[in-house]
Design a protein around this motif. Sequence first.
Motif, short mmCIF file in Angstrom:
data_model
loop_
_atom_site.label_atom_id
_atom_site.label_comp_id
_atom_site.label_asym_id
_atom_site.label_seq_id
_atom_site.Cartn_x
_atom_site.Cartn_y
_atom_site.Cartn_z
N ARG A 219 5.74 -1.42 6.79
CA ARG A 219 5.36 -1.98 7.94
C ARG A 219 6.73 -2.73 8.95
N ASP A 220 7.08 -3.29 8.27
CA ASP A 220 8.46 -4.16 8.73
C ASP A 220 9.29 -3.41 9.37
N ALA A 221 9.71 -2.47 8.56
CA ALA A 221 10.81 -1.26 9.17
C ALA A 221 10.30 -0.62 10.25
N THR B 87 13.18 6.20 8.63
CA THR B 87 12.80 4.91 7.82
C THR B 87 11.96 4.86 6.91
N GLN C 81 4.92 -0.45 -1.66
CA GLN C 81 6.25 -0.67 -0.51
C GLN C 81 5.59 -0.83 0.99
N GLU C 82 4.13 -1.11 1.06
CA GLU C 82 3.60 -1.12 2.57
C GLU C 82 4.34 -2.27 3.35
N PRO C 83 4.12 -3.52 2.80
CA PRO C 83 4.85 -4.52 3.45
C PRO C 83 6.05 -4.07 4.13
N LYS C 84 7.07 -3.66 3.31
CA LYS C 84 8.28 -3.51 3.77
C LYS C 84 8.34 -2.35 4.73
N GLN D 198 13.03 3.94 2.71
CA GLN D 198 12.11 3.16 1.89
C GLN D 198 11.68 3.73 0.79
#
Length: 130
Positions: free
Chosen positions: A72-74, A108, A67-70, A112
Amino acid sequence: GDQTEHETETATEPEPAEGEEAATNEYVKLANQFVVSVVQDEEIVALVVMSLSIEILPGNTEPVYRQEPKLRDAFLQVMFNHANIGGFDGAFTDSNKMTLLRDALLETARRQLGEAVVNVLIQDFVRQDL
């Protein structure tokens, strides 16, 4: 052979809180730092650089990496919001401001990754005025 139970961690782990098992939780350091620009009067006046680690219940490292990309975005969204409300201005390491930021990051991360998230640790925190 003599195999020790712990893997050696480069990050120094925080002291376990009262009544908590220190060894059980796992720490995932997010690979890249977060860079947030602090804007005043439509001008970038500073950059804030942060490194985060996520403390999770054992056996949950895989989902964090997935989930890292999501994440980071959050997280960036949270940081920009924090910047917009003046969270990085003046005495930005003020414990109230930091608590606000930590709580928002934790909330957050939980959104996720669910309840496996124990804590979000701010490892490095640098404000660089331009």
